[in-house]
Each structure stands twice: as C-alpha cells, then as structure tokens.
Write a protein that holds these residues in place. Structure first.
Motif, PDB file in Angstrom:
ATOM      1  N   ARG A 193      -0.211  14.564  -1.710  1.00 44.56           N
ATOM      2  CA  ARG A 193       0.510  13.882  -0.427  1.00 44.56           C
ATOM      3  C   ARG A 193       1.573  12.985  -0.758  1.00 44.56           C
ATOM      4  O   ARG A 193       2.583  13.120  -0.002  1.00 44.56           O
ATOM      5  CB  ARG A 193      -0.701  12.761   0.175  1.00 44.56           C
ATOM      6  CG  ARG A 193      -1.916  13.561   0.996  1.00 44.56           C
ATOM      7  CD  ARG A 193      -1.365  14.035   2.261  1.00 44.56           C
ATOM      8  NE  ARG A 193      -1.169  13.061   3.371  1.00 44.56           N
ATOM      9  CZ  ARG A 193      -2.240  12.740   4.172  1.00 44.56           C
ATOM     10  NH1 ARG A 193      -3.505  13.014   3.896  1.00 44.56           N
ATOM     11  NH2 ARG A 193      -1.849  11.797   5.230  1.00 44.56           N
ATOM     12  N   ALA A 194       1.679  12.390  -1.941  1.00 45.40           N
ATOM     13  CA  ALA A 194       2.973  11.738  -2.316  1.00 45.40           C
ATOM     14  C   ALA A 194       3.918  12.367  -2.517  1.00 45.40           C
ATOM     15  O   ALA A 194       5.176  12.355  -1.986  1.00 45.40           O
ATOM     16  CB  ALA A 194       2.365  10.757  -3.461  1.00 45.40           C
TER      17      ALA A 194
ATOM     18  N   LEU B 224       5.229   3.205  -8.111  1.00 43.32           N
ATOM     19  CA  LEU B 224       5.281   2.406  -7.045  1.00 43.32           C
ATOM     20  C   LEU B 224       6.325   3.152  -5.854  1.00 43.32           C
ATOM     21  O   LEU B 224       5.880   3.176  -4.648  1.00 43.32           O
ATOM     22  CB  LEU B 224       6.076   1.149  -7.408  1.00 43.32           C
ATOM     23  CG  LEU B 224       6.108   0.026  -6.244  1.00 43.32           C
ATOM     24  CD1 LEU B 224       4.430  -0.359  -6.065  1.00 43.32           C
ATOM     25  CD2 LEU B 224       7.075  -0.993  -6.749  1.00 43.32           C
ATOM     26  N   THR B 225       7.199   3.783  -6.124  1.00 44.60           N
ATOM     27  CA  THR B 225       7.988   4.633  -5.506  1.00 44.60           C
ATOM     28  C   THR B 225       7.089   5.710  -4.772  1.00 44.60           C
ATOM     29  O   THR B 225       7.248   5.988  -3.499  1.00 44.60           O
ATOM     30  CB  THR B 225       9.128   5.359  -5.989  1.00 44.60           C
ATOM     31  OG1 THR B 225      10.178   4.384  -6.513  1.00 44.60           O
ATOM     32  CG2 THR B 225      10.013   5.954  -4.976  1.00 44.60           C
ATOM     33  N   LEU B 226       6.576   6.438  -5.426  1.00 44.79           N
ATOM     34  CA  LEU B 226       5.311   7.413  -4.771  1.00 44.79           C
ATOM     35  C   LEU B 226       4.374   6.859  -3.762  1.00 44.79           C
ATOM     36  O   LEU B 226       4.439   7.344  -2.687  1.00 44.79           O
ATOM     37  CB  LEU B 226       4.533   8.124  -5.862  1.00 44.79           C
ATOM     38  CG  LEU B 226       5.480   9.355  -6.655  1.00 44.79           C
ATOM     39  CD1 LEU B 226       4.737   9.728  -7.771  1.00 44.79           C
ATOM     40  CD2 LEU B 226       5.783  10.286  -5.827  1.00 44.79           C
ATOM     41  N   HIS B 227       3.866   5.672  -4.196  1.00 43.55           N
ATOM     42  CA  HIS B 227       3.002   5.159  -3.297  1.00 43.55           C
ATOM     43  C   HIS B 227       3.737   4.381  -1.930  1.00 43.55           C
ATOM     44  O   HIS B 227       3.396   4.767  -0.654  1.00 43.55           O
ATOM     45  CB  HIS B 227       2.630   3.758  -3.810  1.00 43.55           C
ATOM     46  CG  HIS B 227       1.615   3.782  -4.786  1.00 43.55           C
ATOM     47  ND1 HIS B 227       0.215   4.179  -4.256  1.00 43.55           N
ATOM     48  CD2 HIS B 227       1.258   3.628  -5.892  1.00 43.55           C
ATOM     49  CE1 HIS B 227      -0.838   4.342  -5.293  1.00 43.55           C
ATOM     50  NE2 HIS B 227      -0.035   3.870  -6.399  1.00 43.55           N
ATOM     51  N   PHE B 228       5.094   4.263  -2.379  1.00 41.16           N
ATOM     52  CA  PHE B 228       5.757   3.642  -0.956  1.00 41.16           C
ATOM     53  C   PHE B 228       6.304   4.819  -0.193  1.00 41.16           C
ATOM     54  O   PHE B 228       5.847   4.671   1.012  1.00 41.16           O
ATOM     55  CB  PHE B 228       7.046   2.945  -1.706  1.00 41.16           C
ATOM     56  CG  PHE B 228       8.165   2.359  -0.657  1.00 41.16           C
ATOM     57  CD1 PHE B 228       7.711   1.424   0.496  1.00 41.16           C
ATOM     58  CD2 PHE B 228       9.135   3.137  -0.321  1.00 41.16           C
ATOM     59  CE1 PHE B 228       8.529   1.212   1.462  1.00 41.16           C
ATOM     60  CE2 PHE B 228      10.357   2.746   0.493  1.00 41.16           C
ATOM     61  CZ  PHE B 228       9.646   1.566   1.448  1.00 41.16           C
ATOM     62  N   ILE B 229       6.586   5.976  -0.696  1.00 40.25           N
ATOM     63  CA  ILE B 229       6.997   6.985   0.053  1.00 40.25           C
ATOM     64  C   ILE B 229       5.933   7.706   0.795  1.00 40.25           C
ATOM     65  O   ILE B 229       5.964   7.928   1.918  1.00 40.25           O
ATOM     66  CB  ILE B 229       7.835   7.967  -0.729  1.00 40.25           C
ATOM     67  CG1 ILE B 229       8.996   7.427  -1.486  1.00 40.25           C
ATOM     68  CG2 ILE B 229       8.266   9.173  -0.052  1.00 40.25           C
ATOM     69  CD1 ILE B 229      10.050   6.865  -0.648  1.00 40.25           C
ATOM     70  N   LYS B 230       4.740   7.477   0.109  1.00 44.20           N
ATOM     71  CA  LYS B 230       3.498   8.165   0.728  1.00 44.20           C
ATOM     72  C   LYS B 230       3.170   7.402   1.943  1.00 44.20           C
ATOM     73  O   LYS B 230       2.738   7.783   2.955  1.00 44.20           O
ATOM     74  CB  LYS B 230       2.227   8.145  -0.312  1.00 44.20           C
ATOM     75  CG  LYS B 230       1.057   8.833   0.258  1.00 44.20           C
ATOM     76  CD  LYS B 230       0.132   8.556  -0.899  1.00 44.20           C
ATOM     77  CE  LYS B 230      -1.396   8.973  -0.224  1.00 44.20           C
ATOM     78  NZ  LYS B 230      -2.552   8.449  -0.992  1.00 44.20           N
ATOM     79  N   MET B 231       3.144   5.939   1.897  1.00 47.72           N
ATOM     80  CA  MET B 231       2.934   5.180   2.989  1.00 47.72           C
ATOM     81  C   MET B 231       3.854   5.398   4.064  1.00 47.72           C
ATOM     82  O   MET B 231       3.550   5.564   5.411  1.00 47.72           O
ATOM     83  CB  MET B 231       2.992   3.645   2.453  1.00 47.72           C
ATOM     84  CG  MET B 231       2.337   2.818   3.561  1.00 47.72           C
ATOM     85  SD  MET B 231       2.956   1.037   2.983  1.00 47.72           S
ATOM     86  CE  MET B 231       4.471   0.929   3.256  1.00 47.72           C
ATOM     87  N   ILE B 232       5.384   5.340   3.637  1.00 51.10           N
ATOM     88  CA  ILE B 232       6.114   5.664   4.619  1.00 51.10           C
ATOM     89  C   ILE B 232       5.944   7.047   5.543  1.00 51.10           C
ATOM     90  O   ILE B 232       6.199   7.228   6.724  1.00 51.10           O
ATOM     91  CB  ILE B 232       7.719   5.494   4.179  1.00 51.10           C
ATOM     92  CG1 ILE B 232       7.941   4.142   3.527  1.00 51.10           C
ATOM     93  CG2 ILE B 232       8.624   5.941   5.281  1.00 51.10           C
ATOM     94  CD1 ILE B 232       8.188   3.022   4.739  1.00 51.10           C
ATOM     95  N   GLY B 233       5.578   8.066   4.436  1.00 52.21           N
ATOM     96  CA  GLY B 233       5.418   9.546   5.008  1.00 52.21           C
ATOM     97  C   GLY B 233       4.277   9.168   6.108  1.00 52.21           C
ATOM     98  O   GLY B 233       4.313  10.029   7.217  1.00 52.21           O
ATOM     99  N   SER B 234       3.123   8.753   5.766  1.00 50.81           N
ATOM    100  CA  SER B 234       2.140   8.883   6.735  1.00 50.81           C
ATOM    101  C   SER B 234       2.576   8.005   8.029  1.00 50.81           C
ATOM    102  O   SER B 234       2.155   8.514   9.328  1.00 50.81           O
ATOM    103  CB  SER B 234       0.754   8.224   6.215  1.00 50.81           C
ATOM    104  OG  SER B 234       0.425   6.929   6.502  1.00 50.81           O
ATOM    105  N   ILE B 235       3.213   6.826   7.994  1.00 53.01           N
ATOM    106  CA  ILE B 235       3.820   6.327   9.382  1.00 53.01           C
ATOM    107  C   ILE B 235       4.731   7.265  10.226  1.00 53.01           C
ATOM    108  O   ILE B 235       4.683   7.621  11.104  1.00 53.01           O
ATOM    109  CB  ILE B 235       4.688   5.009   8.931  1.00 53.01           C
ATOM    110  CG1 ILE B 235       3.728   4.077   8.393  1.00 53.01           C
ATOM    111  CG2 ILE B 235       5.462   4.427   9.990  1.00 53.01           C
ATOM    112  CD1 ILE B 235       4.236   2.741   7.803  1.00 53.01           C
ATOM    113  N   TYR B 236       5.661   7.777   9.364  1.00 57.24           N
ATOM    114  CA  TYR B 236       6.532   8.985  10.058  1.00 57.24           C
ATOM    115  C   TYR B 236       5.813   9.875  10.551  1.00 57.24           C
ATOM    116  O   TYR B 236       6.277  10.525  11.536  1.00 57.24           O
ATOM    117  CB  TYR B 236       7.649   9.474   8.779  1.00 57.24           C
ATOM    118  CG  TYR B 236       9.067   9.905   9.529  1.00 57.24           C
ATOM    119  CD1 TYR B 236       9.760   8.963   9.905  1.00 57.24           C
ATOM    120  CD2 TYR B 236       9.032  11.268   9.892  1.00 57.24           C
ATOM    121  CE1 TYR B 236      10.996   9.338  10.446  1.00 57.24           C
ATOM    122  CE2 TYR B 236      10.199  11.575  10.571  1.00 57.24           C
ATOM    123  CZ  TYR B 236      11.044  10.753  10.852  1.00 57.24           C
ATOM    124  OH  TYR B 236      12.421  11.255  11.496  1.00 57.24           O
TER     125      TYR B 236
END
Lengths: 296, 124
Positions: free
Chosen positions: A106-107, A273-285
């Motif tokens: 997912r990340a 940390l970037t992967l975590h962050f992008i994964k979170m932003i991805g799920s919001i997007y």
C-alpha cells in the motif's frame, strides 16, 4: 409489477442504498447487461410476446431487486480490492511496524500514485484548460454543441480511468464500468443527461482540483524520497565526491566523517517515515477521489 | 408437522447447497469453455443442464463471478456488443484451473462421504 429495465435498475439501486457506491455501480451494470440481453433474445425467439410480459418472466429468473441486492451484499467482503487484503498481523513491536512499511504494497502503491499525480495533474489541468477554451470559442459557432459533448465525454472517460488507477494503487474500491445510461435514449436526451448529470461536473471539478493537489503531492513525495536517499548515500557522496549534505544558497553544509553512519541511519529512518506519510496521504486522497468520482 | 415449515426448510437447504456449490459450478463451466463467456451465456448454459433442481436466481451468479475474479481465479474484459449493452467476458486463469482441480478433489471426497452415509449406513 416492474414494467421497464430502468424501473428495475431504480429499485435495485434503492435496495442497495447504503452499500459501497462502487458495488452499486457494479450491480447495476451486471443487471443491465443481463436484462437487456435476455430481452433481446426473448424478442428474437417470440416476437409476438409483449415486452412487458417477457420482462416479468426474465426478472423471475434473474431475481427480484431485493434478492439480488442481498446476493451482492453477501459477496461484498470477497470483492474488496486485492491490495486492501493486507491486514495487520498480530501485535508487532514498534520497530517492526516502523520499518515493516518498506514491504507494505500500500505504501509503495501510494508513493507511485503520488509521483504519477505530478504528471497526471499537469495533463488533466492542461486538458481542462484546452477543453474549456475550445468549448467557449466553438459555442459561438454551430459546432459548439458536439464539441462540448465530446469534451464532457472525455472528462467522464478520464474520470473512470483515474478511478481505476486509484483502485489499483491506493486500494480504494472505485467504479469498474462507465455510469449507466439508458440505451433507449436518442442523442439529444443523452446530451441532456450528460449536461444535467452532476457526475459529469464533479468529474470536471476533480480534474481541476487534481492539478494543484497532484503537483503538491508529487512534489513533496519526490523531495522527501530524494532527500532521504541522499542522506543514506551521504558517506559515499561526501567521502568520494565531496558533495555537501545540504546547500542553502551559496552555503554548503558538510558533517564530520565520524557522523557519516549517523546521517545514513537518519536517512533510512526518514525513508521509512516518508513511506508512512505517503501511505497516510494516499488513503486520504483515495477517500477524496471516491467522494467526488463515485456517482451516488 | 406444519407443511409450510417443511417447504421453508427445503428452500433453505437448497439455498445453502446452491451457495456452497455456485463457485465450483461457475469455475468448472469456465474451465470447459473454449472461449470467453459473459454472464447471461453462463446462466443460460447452467439452465439448460439443469431443469430439475431449482438453481439459485441467475442474477446471484454475477457477484460470485466478481468475487472469483477478485481472488484471481477468473479474469475479464468488457466488450461492446453490436446491439445490446457492453458485456463482461470471463475466462479462467491458470491459478483458477489449479483451484478447480483441487476443488473437484474436495467435492469428490465430500460426495463419496455423504453418499456413503446416506446409502450404506454400515457401521464397520
């Protein structure tokens, strides 16, 4: 008694209300495919039979809207997109969870999506700009209406494709088929329904919003990834090529060689940390895309 | 005993059997198919092979096809048809074939076991 295929589809939609909008769209396309095909072959076999009666018989075989709705609901858990199947395993330690993201599809899917949206944002933005200006210019001429129609059709097509990308990379269930439009309508009615359908305008709105959002999302992702990769490779970059860690204007910052391993380790931390962050932003997007692009 | 209750119980039993076997039936139909098939075709084909058993509603086959596709056992593509609505054509995947073989094995074991209990009844 249900008299037309459209009436059946309306009832099926009602029966499914509250379910995942993408599931509703799948169910409607499936029902439409079956009912129209069955009606066609019934007409070919028994031309004298009234359309209404044959439809009743077809619905008896296919199943009433309520029955079909419950069949889709029962199957829904098995229809989740495949990448969503990555469920958290048992309790894991913080470090395993922190670095486990490196193997999380997912990340990586979200990262790929973010980088791609840099490009798709520009393409959608330019296409909308081009389409709207062409429409405005041609509306003064007689060819304005077909041009508008073609442009809006392209918007719907792009919205469906964007939905497929979102589902594949962000794991959010999105429509798999074009929005249902009755085939019995003439081109005038089809054009009217294209214009009056809020889905068309929402798709256009999405394309417009995706332009700045895609640029920001893609930009942040690229900067974070490249900086963390630079930090990981810093001992090599500075030790061999004499490149600084950070350059601010004309000022270049280097660290002393004994800090090299620490900078590398920090780079690895930042990468995860970037992967975590992008994964979170991805799920919001993904939720944002679903809210706008899925026809209610 | 109340007749209505028996009819209800029969319906429920048939429904459970149908939903348990639907995936196997669909997979084996597509396993034998020489070319991709769409939902209506599959439903008709099952209907001609089976007149005695009240099979599940044909519309209930579609969500099963979709979930088989989601598990990677089938794949599909949409083709516009000449006159009707666009149709989704399904084909079995290599992993679908493998699954079908192991499901057939499970089915044969289960069938033999149930038949054995129903007809035999020997306790040796």
């Amino acid at each position: 008694m249900i008299k037309t295929v459209d009436e059946y589809l309306d009832q099926l939609k009602d029966a499914l209300s509250g379910s995942d909008p993408a599931l509703i769209q799948d169910a409607l396309s499936d029902a439409e495919e079956y009912l129209l095909t069955a009606q066609e072959s019934a007409q070919a076999e028994h031309p004298h039979l009234a359309k209404k009666e044959s439809l009743q018989h077809i619905i008896d075989k296919y199943g009433a809207p309520q029955e079909i709705a419950s069949a889709y609901r029962e199957a829904e858990p098995f229809m989740a997109p495949s990448s969503a199947a990555t469920k958290k395993l048992a309790k894991q330690s913080f470090l395993t969870r922190y670095f486990g993201v490196i193997s999380d599809p997912r990340a990586w899917g979200a990262s790929l999506y973010a980088i791609m949206s840099f490009l798709t944002g520009i393409i959608y933005g330019l296409w909308v700009l081009f389409g709207i200006s062409l429409t405005l210019i041609t509306l003064l001429l007689i060819i304005g209406i077909p041009v508008t129609g073609l442009f809006l059709l392209s918007v719907r097509g792009i919205a469906l494709m964007e939905g497929r990308i979102v589902e594949a990379l962000l794991g959010v269930r999105m429509p798999r088929k074009p929005v249902f439009v009755s085939r019995e309508l003439g081109w005038k009615e089809k054009f009217k329904s294209l214009i009056t359908d809020s889905h068309t305008w929402k798709s256009l709105l999405y394309m417009i919003l995706h332009f700045p959002l895609g640029l920001v999302l893609g930009g942040i992702t690229l900067v974070l990834f490249s900086f963390s990769l630079k930090a990981i490779l810093y001992p090599l970059l500075d030790g061999v090529f004499g490149r600084p860690l950070i350059t601010l204007g004309s000022q270049a910052f280097h660290t002393s060689p004994w800090l090299f391993p620490l900078v590398s380790a920090a780079g690895i931390m930042l990468f995860a940390l970037t992967l975590h962050f992008i994964k979170m932003i991805g799920s919001i997007y993904g939720r944002f895309a679903k809210a706008i692009l899925v026809k209610k | 005993m109340d007749l209505g209750y028996i009819v209800d119980a029969n319906k429920k039993f048939q429904k459970e059997l149908n939903s348990g076997t639907a995936a196997l039936v669909l997979l084996s139909v597509l396993g034998r198919a020489k070319e991709p098939m769409y939902g209506y075709q599959i439903a008709k084909m099952i209907e001609t092979k089976n007149e005695a058993v009240p099979m599940m509603k044909q519309g209930a086959l579609y969500p099963v096809l979709r979930s088989l596709e989601n598990s990677g056992l089938l794949e599909s593509h949409v083709d516009p048809s000449v006159s009707g609505p666009p149709r989704r054509y399904y084909t079995i995947t290599p992993s679908g074939r493998e699954t079908l073989n192991s499901w057939l094995e499970i089915w044969n074991h289960t069938k033999a076991f149930v038949d054995g209990l129903l007809t035999g009844g020997q306790n040796d």
